[in-house]
Motif scaffolding. Structure first.
Motif, PDB file in Angstrom:
ATOM      1  N   TYR A   1      -0.055   0.720   4.234  1.00 23.09           N
ATOM      2  CA  TYR A   1       0.095   1.459   5.486  1.00 23.09           C
ATOM      3  C   TYR A   1       0.800   2.804   5.238  1.00 23.09           C
ATOM      4  O   TYR A   1       0.361   3.846   5.736  1.00 23.09           O
ATOM      5  N   GLY A   2       1.878   2.774   4.454  1.00 22.12           N
ATOM      6  CA  GLY A   2       2.662   3.991   4.193  1.00 22.12           C
ATOM      7  C   GLY A   2       1.816   5.069   3.531  1.00 22.12           C
ATOM      8  O   GLY A   2       1.841   6.232   3.925  1.00 22.12           O
ATOM      9  N   LYS A   3       1.031   4.671   2.531  1.00 22.71           N
ATOM     10  CA  LYS A   3       0.192   5.647   1.813  1.00 22.71           C
ATOM     11  C   LYS A   3      -0.876   6.203   2.742  1.00 22.71           C
ATOM     12  O   LYS A   3      -1.137   7.410   2.761  1.00 22.71           O
ATOM     13  N   SER A   4      -1.469   5.319   3.537  1.00 20.20           N
ATOM     14  CA  SER A   4      -2.533   5.763   4.437  1.00 20.20           C
ATOM     15  C   SER A   4      -1.974   6.694   5.513  1.00 20.20           C
ATOM     16  O   SER A   4      -2.548   7.738   5.828  1.00 20.20           O
ATOM     17  N   GLU A   5      -0.826   6.334   6.085  1.00 21.19           N
ATOM     18  CA  GLU A   5      -0.216   7.150   7.141  1.00 21.19           C
ATOM     19  C   GLU A   5       0.251   8.500   6.574  1.00 21.19           C
ATOM     20  O   GLU A   5       0.229   9.514   7.258  1.00 21.19           O
ATOM     21  N   TYR A   6       0.655   8.508   5.331  1.00 16.20           N
ATOM     22  CA  TYR A   6       1.135   9.730   4.688  1.00 16.20           C
ATOM     23  C   TYR A   6      -0.020  10.684   4.366  1.00 16.20           C
ATOM     24  O   TYR A   6       0.064  11.883   4.588  1.00 16.20           O
TER      25      TYR A   6
END
Ligand code: SF4
Length: 189
Positions: free
Chosen positions: A48-53
């Motif tokens: 999620y963090g990588k995608s949101e970033y």
């Protein structure tokens, strides 16, 4: 020997919304452009963090106007999240569209919004109006905000069991306001 401190480029704080734990993620890039995530309690937070970033997306939730329905607008949503930067533009496109009653929950009302490949679907059923004149004379007296509010309140009441105590209380207050506001019109019917 002391290890060199890693250079963090464009560091951001992101709250993971994948589960109710709401972990506070820290996401950053290194000099080679690789994205790193910390603060996650499980691997889903990294994804999620990588995608949101790198490519933030959001669900589109708004209303669309209806012709010939018991209500003049219907709550709608995208089937999948769309790029965050397109969200406002997409809401404008949906708000400018009309659909035709009757509408079934899940029915596709707008295909491939802004070329994203994502369809916009109805979030509830909406019946055809058998007594259009009376219904519209009521809505003519309401502000656009009240019309949207009423539609959303009805939709939320359909799913009332899933609401928190505070949400239910808030909903009851909005409903009370709308009932008081509209009761003179209903009494005439
Ligand atoms: S990182 Fe894992 S545990 Fe934390 S909010 Fe995201 S999904 Fe839930």
């Amino acid at each position: 020997m002391q290890q060199a401190v890693e250079e963090r480029i464009n560091e951001k704080e992101i709250v993971c919304v994948v589960c109710p734990n709401s972990c506070r993620l820290t996401v950053w890039e290194d000099k080679l452009g690789e994205v790193h995530v910390s603060g996650n309690k499980c691997p889903r937070g990294v994804v999620y963090g990588k995608s949101e970033y790198t490519h933030p997306v959001r669900m589109l939730i708004t209303t669309m106007r209806v012709e010939g329905g018991v209500l003049p607008v219907i709550p709608v949503r995208s089937e999948k999240p769309i790029p965050k930067e397109l969200l406002l533009k997409a809401i404008k496109v949906v708000n400018e569209h009309y659909c035709q009653a009757p509408v079934k929950m899940g029915q596709i009302l707008l295909r491939d919004i802004l070329g994203t490949g994502v369809n916009v679907i109805a979030s509830r059923d909406l019946m055809q109006d058998e007594n259009k004149k009376i219904a519209f004379s009521i809505y003519d007296e309401m502000s656009p905000e009240e019309i949207v509010q009423q539609t959303l309140v009805e939709d939320l009441f359909d799913k009332k069991q899933n609401l928190t105590f505070e949400e239910k209380e808030k909903l009851e207050r909005i409903k009370k306001h709308l009932v008081e506001r509209l009761s003179p019109h209903f009494n005439k019917m």
